[in-house]
Write an enzyme that holds these catalytic residues in place. Structure first.
Site, PDB file in Angstrom:
ATOM      1  N   TYR A 191      66.252  28.000 -72.969  1.00 48.24           N
ATOM      2  CA  TYR A 191      66.468  26.944 -72.497  1.00 48.24           C
ATOM      3  C   TYR A 191      67.490  25.986 -71.116  1.00 48.24           C
ATOM      4  O   TYR A 191      66.975  26.103 -70.412  1.00 48.24           O
ATOM      5  CB  TYR A 191      64.955  26.173 -72.673  1.00 48.24           C
ATOM      6  CG  TYR A 191      63.780  26.807 -73.200  1.00 48.24           C
ATOM      7  CD1 TYR A 191      62.368  27.710 -72.366  1.00 48.24           C
ATOM      8  CD2 TYR A 191      63.170  26.526 -74.457  1.00 48.24           C
ATOM      9  CE1 TYR A 191      61.987  28.082 -73.185  1.00 48.24           C
ATOM     10  CE2 TYR A 191      62.422  26.912 -75.280  1.00 48.24           C
ATOM     11  CZ  TYR A 191      61.357  28.096 -74.148  1.00 48.24           C
ATOM     12  OH  TYR A 191      59.861  28.393 -74.631  1.00 48.24           O
TER      13      TYR A 191
ATOM     14  N   THR B 230      64.343  36.811 -72.483  1.00 46.61           N
ATOM     15  CA  THR B 230      63.644  35.140 -72.115  1.00 46.61           C
ATOM     16  C   THR B 230      63.349  34.454 -73.391  1.00 46.61           C
ATOM     17  O   THR B 230      62.872  34.928 -73.677  1.00 46.61           O
ATOM     18  CB  THR B 230      63.602  34.796 -70.915  1.00 46.61           C
ATOM     19  OG1 THR B 230      61.740  34.755 -70.677  1.00 46.61           O
ATOM     20  CG2 THR B 230      63.701  35.449 -69.489  1.00 46.61           C
ATOM     21  N   ASP B 231      63.871  33.235 -73.360  1.00 49.61           N
ATOM     22  CA  ASP B 231      62.640  32.205 -74.101  1.00 49.61           C
ATOM     23  C   ASP B 231      61.609  32.096 -73.439  1.00 49.61           C
ATOM     24  O   ASP B 231      61.722  32.470 -71.992  1.00 49.61           O
ATOM     25  CB  ASP B 231      63.518  30.863 -74.159  1.00 49.61           C
ATOM     26  CG  ASP B 231      63.354  30.707 -75.368  1.00 49.61           C
ATOM     27  OD1 ASP B 231      61.844  30.766 -76.529  1.00 49.61           O
ATOM     28  OD2 ASP B 231      64.071  29.923 -76.330  1.00 49.61           O
ATOM     29  N   TRP B 232      60.343  31.852 -73.854  1.00 50.70           N
ATOM     30  CA  TRP B 232      59.047  31.395 -73.867  1.00 50.70           C
ATOM     31  C   TRP B 232      58.791  30.829 -72.772  1.00 50.70           C
ATOM     32  O   TRP B 232      58.711  29.483 -72.061  1.00 50.70           O
ATOM     33  CB  TRP B 232      58.106  31.231 -74.966  1.00 50.70           C
ATOM     34  CG  TRP B 232      58.102  32.649 -75.734  1.00 50.70           C
ATOM     35  CD1 TRP B 232      56.185  32.917 -76.240  1.00 50.70           C
ATOM     36  CD2 TRP B 232      58.667  33.328 -76.026  1.00 50.70           C
ATOM     37  NE1 TRP B 232      56.667  34.490 -76.457  1.00 50.70           N
ATOM     38  CE2 TRP B 232      58.045  34.733 -76.683  1.00 50.70           C
ATOM     39  CE3 TRP B 232      59.513  34.140 -76.244  1.00 50.70           C
ATOM     40  CZ2 TRP B 232      57.704  36.113 -76.806  1.00 50.70           C
ATOM     41  CZ3 TRP B 232      59.914  35.445 -76.281  1.00 50.70           C
ATOM     42  CH2 TRP B 232      59.215  36.462 -77.061  1.00 50.70           C
TER      43      TRP B 232
END
Length: 569
Positions: free
Chosen positions: A261, A297-299
């Site tokens: 992030y 990607t991260d969440w």
């Protein structure tokens, strides 16, 4: 039989055939991986605010999910998995589901990072495995986790986490291997080997290494799940050092990579936007490091959501001003293949129809994602799992015993005035488990189980992240030292982050730290099984922490205990 359904055909031919049959909507669905729970397929999940599996599959053409929650037993997970695969099998093309999970074999219970072990064998946290310095044990753990995951249909591990824990206050240290790049690379490579096996295929679990290019240097140790922690800083100029573990895991063959992030600040040539949006950073991964696997990607980078009854804005750091469409376009332009924690394939369809994203760009990512499914055997022998076998494999006596042994081995003895190893037959006053006496005055020894301190950052989801000061409260120091003055006392501290132990060490007969250990394994450790060594420095004071540089390992002045410290008893 369609060509892609023929297991005798080469994988690349099967991928090309399937890709050629897919509509744009079906392709777009592959680019999203959202959360799911193991409930009825036609019911939405009110607790987590998730759509039903049928809406995901039939309405959005999605086939990738991260399983939330801790079902009661392996049979329940396996049966749910088979029902979901049957639903996917019935669609026009029958593309199978790929189920992923955050770590499930430790003690952490944070729905944003890891889950309680439930029916799975329970091991120390990753920090504890690092504390053993045992590469063979690390690979054994990963191999056992692989067998348990495979038995219930979990085919992607959203781990390992090879960030360097160079900022002692950071709430995510627990999932790392500590702050040393060499140790992290060695243990992380063993982790990949254990999960993926010597040859990647139908008996493998795909590893998604995170968080590229290293998530440890968070400003003041705050976490970028939240806006106040979005800045990632490099006052010591050590960006390159944080890449080293990723190089080791790329060499070991990790299949997938998750950018963090964090929004890098002050790096020449790198824009101040979150890593998932950051083309120069993903170009570094693709071009300089030669990675041709899946980038997910991260969440939750794109859409605002709600978590535990609280608003949870998208982690679109540096691009908060952009629309959802613009954010998705930026991720794809940067080189991402899949959006984690999102379920808006209609946005990709719209972007292609507008001419902002080409069909060829979508195809490149879908090809990677489909190829992974074929290699994992999901179109063939691994589409369904054996429910009875799952019940026998997951949490077997053999696997549980291995986890218990590792918990004890990871315990690290910091000080010992001769009270360890613990003699049999002592009257024990205990806090954190049931002792043999209930008053310190009646005891031969006290054993106090403590948790590393932290500051509450907020309600709901924020409450799961242990951040802020590493100092124990004054009242707790006074209470513990009063017991230590009354009876020889063994302090056992669970370290999910480093803790400031300076005010407690002098009065205690022994100080040990654990990284996830039940009462039985702890007592085994105190009787002589402990062999851990610190995976990071333990700072002497918060002043030293605050003066240290976030990206520099071993940077707190005059630490109380150094990396690698650990006594034998």
């Amino acid at each position: 039989m369609r060509e892609y359904e023929d297991p005798t055909r080469p994988v690349d031919e099967r991928v090309d055939d399937l890709l050629g049959r897919m509509t744009l909507e079906e392709k777009a669905g592959q680019l999203f991986q959202h959360m799911i729970t193991s409930g009825p397929l036609d019911e939405s999940d009110a607790v987590f605010g998730l759509p039903s599996a049928k809406e995901y599959v039939l309405g959005k053409h999605m086939t990738h999910w991260n399983l939330l929650g801790v079902p009661g037993d392996a049979r329940e997970i396996a049966e749910w998995h088979n029902r979901l695969q049957a639903l996917c099998h019935e669609t026009r093309l029958g593309i199978p589901a790929t189920i992923a999970t955050d770590p499930r074999h430790g003690f952490t219970d944070n729905p944003g990072t890891a889950l309680l072990s439930g029916p799975f064998s329970q091991w120390p946290e990753t920090l504890g495995l690092a504390a053993t310095r045992d590469v063979a044990l690390m690979e054994q753990h990963a191999d056992i986790a692989r067998q348990e995951y495979l038995a219930v249909g979990l085919r992607t591990a959203l781990h390992p986490q090879v960030d360097l824990a160079t900022e002692p206050r950071w709430a995510r240290a627990n999932g790392t291997f500590g702050e040393d790049a060499t140790l992290t690379g060695q243990m992380g490579a063993a982790y990949v080997r254990g999960f993926q096996g010597p040859v990647f295929g139908a008996d493998s679990v795909s590893t998604m290494t995170k968080h590229f290019p290293g998530g440890g240097p968070q400003k003041d140790g705050e976490d970028p799940h939240f806006a106040y922690g979005r800045e990632q800083v490099y006052p010591g100029g050590r960006f390159a050092e944080h890449l080293e573990p990723f190089k080791a895991l790329l060499a070991a063959g990790t299949r997938q990579m998750m950018p963090y992030y964090g929004m890098p600040v002050g790096l020449e040539g790198i824009p101040e936007v979150g890593f998932g949006f950051n083309k120069p950073v993903l170009d570094l991964l693709r071009d300089d490091l030669g990675f041709d696997g899946i980038i997910c990607t991260d969440w939750g980078l794109v859409t605002d959501a709600e978590a535990f009854g609280q608003p949870f804005p998208a982690r679109a750091w540096g691009v908060e001003h952009l629309s959802v469409e613009d954010r998705v376009a930026l991720i794809l332009d940067a080189g991402g293949d899949q959006l984690g924690g999102e379920a808006c394939p209609e946005v990709v369809v719209s972007l292609v129809q507008q001419g902002r994203i080409t069909q060829e760009r979508v195809d490149a990512s879908v090809r990677r994602l489909l190829r992974e499914k074929f290699l994992l055997g999901l179109f063939d022998e691994r589409r369904y799992v054996d429910v009875d076998a799952a019940a026998a494999i997951v949490g077997s006596d053999e696997f549980r015993a291995a986890g218990v042994s590792a918990q004890a081995a990871a315990v690290t003895v910091l000080t010992n005035d001769g009270i360890l190893p613990l003699a049999p037959g002592l009257r024990i006053y205990a806090e954190g488990f049931e002792g043999t006496v209930h008053d310190p005055a009646d005891a031969d020894v006290a054993i106090l189980r403590l948790q590393a301190p932290y500051e509450q950052r907020g309600p709901g989801f924020e409450s799961f992240f242990h951040a802020g000061s590493l100092d124990f409260p004054a009242a707790e120091i006074e209470r513990v030292n009063a017991i230590s003055a009354q009876v020889p006392t063994i302090l056992d501290v669970y370290l999910d982050r480093p803790a400031i132990l300076t005010p407690l060490v002098e009065g205690a007969a022994a100080v040990v730290v654990n990284f996830g250990a039940g009462t039985g394994p702890l007592l085994d450790a105190l009787r002589g099984a402990a062999r851990g060594r610190l995976p990071f420095d333990l700072p002497r004071s918060m002043a030293a922490v605050e003066a240290s540089r976030e990206d520099v390992p071993f940077d707190t002045a005059d630490p109380l205990f150094r990396f690698g410290h650990g006594l034998t008893v």
